[in-house]
Design a protein around this motif. Structure first.
Motif, PDB file in Angstrom:
ATOM      1  N   PHE A  99       9.445   2.709  -1.259  1.00 39.59           N
ATOM      2  CA  PHE A  99       8.117   2.648  -0.645  1.00 39.59           C
ATOM      3  C   PHE A  99       7.074   3.450  -1.425  1.00 39.59           C
ATOM      4  O   PHE A  99       5.904   3.448  -1.054  1.00 39.59           O
ATOM      5  N   ASP A 100       7.513   4.142  -2.478  1.00 35.73           N
ATOM      6  CA  ASP A 100       6.604   4.974  -3.265  1.00 35.73           C
ATOM      7  C   ASP A 100       5.835   5.931  -2.351  1.00 35.73           C
ATOM      8  O   ASP A 100       4.612   6.041  -2.414  1.00 35.73           O
ATOM      9  N   VAL A 101       6.608   6.621  -1.481  1.00 36.92           N
ATOM     10  CA  VAL A 101       5.967   7.483  -0.473  1.00 36.92           C
ATOM     11  C   VAL A 101       5.221   8.655  -1.090  1.00 36.92           C
ATOM     12  O   VAL A 101       4.390   9.281  -0.423  1.00 36.92           O
ATOM     13  N   TYR A 102       5.493   8.960  -2.347  1.00 33.09           N
ATOM     14  CA  TYR A 102       4.847  10.105  -2.977  1.00 33.09           C
ATOM     15  C   TYR A 102       3.407   9.793  -3.372  1.00 33.09           C
ATOM     16  O   TYR A 102       2.578  10.686  -3.449  1.00 33.09           O
ATOM     17  N   ARG A 103       3.135   8.514  -3.582  1.00 31.64           N
ATOM     18  CA  ARG A 103       1.757   8.116  -3.907  1.00 31.64           C
ATOM     19  C   ARG A 103       1.122   7.267  -2.814  1.00 31.64           C
ATOM     20  O   ARG A 103      -0.103   7.188  -2.727  1.00 31.64           O
ATOM     21  N   ARG A 104       1.966   6.617  -1.985  1.00 32.92           N
ATOM     22  CA  ARG A 104       1.432   5.718  -0.961  1.00 32.92           C
ATOM     23  C   ARG A 104       2.064   6.023   0.397  1.00 32.92           C
ATOM     24  O   ARG A 104       2.813   5.207   0.950  1.00 32.92           O
ATOM     25  N   PRO A 105       1.773   7.180   0.954  1.00 38.41           N
ATOM     26  CA  PRO A 105       2.393   7.574   2.234  1.00 38.41           C
ATOM     27  C   PRO A 105       2.037   6.649   3.396  1.00 38.41           C
ATOM     28  O   PRO A 105       2.856   6.455   4.297  1.00 38.41           O
ATOM     29  N   GLY A 154       9.915  13.008   8.963  1.00 39.79           N
ATOM     30  CA  GLY A 154      10.385  14.316   8.522  1.00 39.79           C
ATOM     31  C   GLY A 154      11.065  14.253   7.172  1.00 39.79           C
ATOM     32  O   GLY A 154      10.890  15.147   6.320  1.00 39.79           O
ATOM     33  N   ALA A 155      11.838  13.202   6.952  1.00 35.92           N
ATOM     34  CA  ALA A 155      12.520  13.030   5.667  1.00 35.92           C
ATOM     35  C   ALA A 155      11.501  12.860   4.539  1.00 35.92           C
ATOM     36  O   ALA A 155      11.652  13.441   3.455  1.00 35.92           O
ATOM     37  N   ALA A 156      10.468  12.072   4.808  1.00 34.60           N
ATOM     38  CA  ALA A 156       9.427  11.863   3.791  1.00 34.60           C
ATOM     39  C   ALA A 156       8.717  13.173   3.469  1.00 34.60           C
ATOM     40  O   ALA A 156       8.438  13.485   2.298  1.00 34.60           O
ATOM     41  N   THR A 157       8.435  13.949   4.509  1.00 33.01           N
ATOM     42  CA  THR A 157       7.777  15.249   4.298  1.00 33.01           C
ATOM     43  C   THR A 157       8.658  16.185   3.482  1.00 33.01           C
ATOM     44  O   THR A 157       8.192  16.866   2.556  1.00 33.01           O
ATOM     45  N   ALA A 158       9.966  16.213   3.808  1.00 31.00           N
ATOM     46  CA  ALA A 158      10.905  17.071   3.077  1.00 31.00           C
ATOM     47  C   ALA A 158      10.942  16.710   1.599  1.00 31.00           C
ATOM     48  O   ALA A 158      10.930  17.595   0.721  1.00 31.00           O
ATOM     49  N   ALA A 159      10.975  15.431   1.306  1.00 28.03           N
ATOM     50  CA  ALA A 159      11.030  14.995  -0.094  1.00 28.03           C
ATOM     51  C   ALA A 159       9.719  15.267  -0.816  1.00 28.03           C
ATOM     52  O   ALA A 159       9.710  15.637  -2.002  1.00 28.03           O
ATOM     53  N   ARG A 160       8.614  15.129  -0.095  1.00 30.42           N
ATOM     54  CA  ARG A 160       7.303  15.332  -0.725  1.00 30.42           C
ATOM     55  C   ARG A 160       7.014  16.804  -1.015  1.00 30.42           C
ATOM     56  O   ARG A 160       6.174  17.115  -1.860  1.00 30.42           O
TER      57      ARG A 160
END
Length: 409
Positions: free
Chosen positions: A326-332, A365-371
């Motif tokens: 999902f490229d959550v680091y650039r496109r949350p 929460g997982a996305a936040t932890a990784a970011r």
């Protein structure tokens, strides 16, 4: 020259709903007179003018004649001799074929006010069947006014069925179809739009992949509603109830298309339906030239929605791959929309509409932890290029392992 307020503005005022856009029709005037009064021309196919001060659209009264296939296959005739009644009869529904003068006096030659009271969506004349776009428009109005108890009149539904069988729907451009579909999906009851299209035979022409879901069973333990098509309508209903954006609603409509490909011998199981459905989702996306954000989210939700439901069970490595996809680091925001679509999918099941969906907060929460993994320390350690990317992946995986340990099932 006489000027009348027409169409939706009159309809919505009589319904007691807010009036946003106002359309005007001018009877007894020529294009030259409009220009002399300061109006600016904008219509290429027929005379439409912008008011010099308000900027609202004023159209000369006109008649039309079928001259070809599809939405654009009409010849228009505007002249001072065209009456208000002749202009109104070319409109789609009686509730859209009313006019008001500047004194508020209603002109209603085709009994639109009565149909408003009876909650009926009825065609004005047999010429309705000349324009295939009206199938989509009527279904959209049904979605808009379903909450007020409106239904499509049986004789109008029959004309829509004839249009659906005539081959005229295929003449609609992707742009015109998408405009109606996208507007309908954003109504309060978008599932009604799909149901009306199905009732008149248009769904199997426009969206055969969605039509194919009806009658396909799912395991009752997870889907008390059983039918895959009914489930899709329920998911769409939930998306509207929770005020989801268009991209999420589009993804909700297409998320289970792979179930329509399952051989009957394998029912009610649908193994790998996520992967099987991707080619169908891509096909539908391209057919209607859906906007890029809608296309991308629909494909991602189709592929990963069961990952969303099993979020609490996923290994840290699988979680890491999901976030990367999902490229959550650039496109949350896109990941947030994925979570929303998964939740609508979980709620779109008979009797389970109100159940909790803890997977949503877990995934956030997982996305936040990784970011939260910082790049700077890795740069200071001398990592660069591809090695930096690999080091970043390792650190994010560590963060996800720690996150999972803090949140045991």
């Amino acid at each position: 020259m006489q000027i009348y307020k027409v169409g939706g503005a009159v309809r919505d005022r009589l319904l007691g709903k807010p009036v946003t856009d106002i359309d005007w029709v001018v009877v007894g005037a020529t294009a030259e007179e409009m220009l002399a009064n300061g109006f600016r021309p904008v219509g290429s196919d027929f005379p439409v003018f912008l008011h010099p001060k308000s900027g609202e659209e004023y159209a000369l009264a006109r008649t039309e004649r079928k001259s070809g296939r599809g939405y654009g296959g009409f010849t228009f005739h505007a002249s001072p001799e065209v009456t208000l009644e002749e202009d109104l009869i070319r409109r789609d529904l009686t509730i859209n074929a009313m006019a008001e003068d500047d004194q508020g006096v209603l002109t209603d030659p085709y009994h639109g006010q009565q149909d408003l009271e009876n909650r009926l969506l009825r065609h004005v004349s047999p010429a309705f069947a000349e324009d295939p776009l009206r199938v989509l428009r009527v279904a959209r109005f049904a979605a808009r006014y379903a909450g007020l108890g409106f239904r499509v009149a049986p004789d109008t539904l029959e004309l829509m069925r004839q249009l659906s069988e005539s081959g005229e729907l295929e003449a609609l451009t992707p742009e015109r179809s998408w405009k109606e579909i996208s507007r309908a999906l954003m109504e309060d009851h978008p599932q009604v739009f799909i149901q009306v299209l199905r009732d008149c035979g248009a769904l199997k022409v426009l969206l055969p992949e969605v039509e194919a879901l009806f009658g396909v069973p799912q395991p009752v333990a997870h889907h008390p509603e059983i039918d895959s098509g009914v489930h899709t309508l329920s998911v769409l209903e939930q998306a509207a109830l929770h005020k989801q954006p268009l991209s999420v609603r589009w993804a909700c409509l297409l998320h289970d298309l792979g179930k329509g490909l399952t051989p009957q011998s394998e029912w009610p199981q649908h193994i790998a339906h996520e992967h099987k459905g991707l080619k169908l989702i891509k096909c539908v996306n391209e057919r209607f030239k859906a906007p890029r954000d809608c296309q991308e989210l629909a494909l991602l939700v189709g592929q990963y929605h069961t990952h969303g439901h099993r979020a609490l069970e996923l290994k840290p490595s699988t979680l890491a791959q999901l976030l990367q996809s999902f490229d959550v680091y650039r496109r949350p925001q896109r990941f947030e929309e994925f979570i929303a679509a998964c939740e609508m999918d979980a709620r779109g099941r008979l009797g389970l509409e109100e159940r909790a969906y803890p997977q949503a907060d877990y995934l956030r929460g997982a996305a936040t932890a990784a970011r939260t993994v910082a790049v700077q320390p890795l740069l200071e350690q001398g990592f660069k290029g591809p090695e930096l990317g690999e080091a970043l992946k390792r650190e994010r995986l560590k963060a996800l392992k720690a996150y999972k340990e803090q949140h045991p099932q």
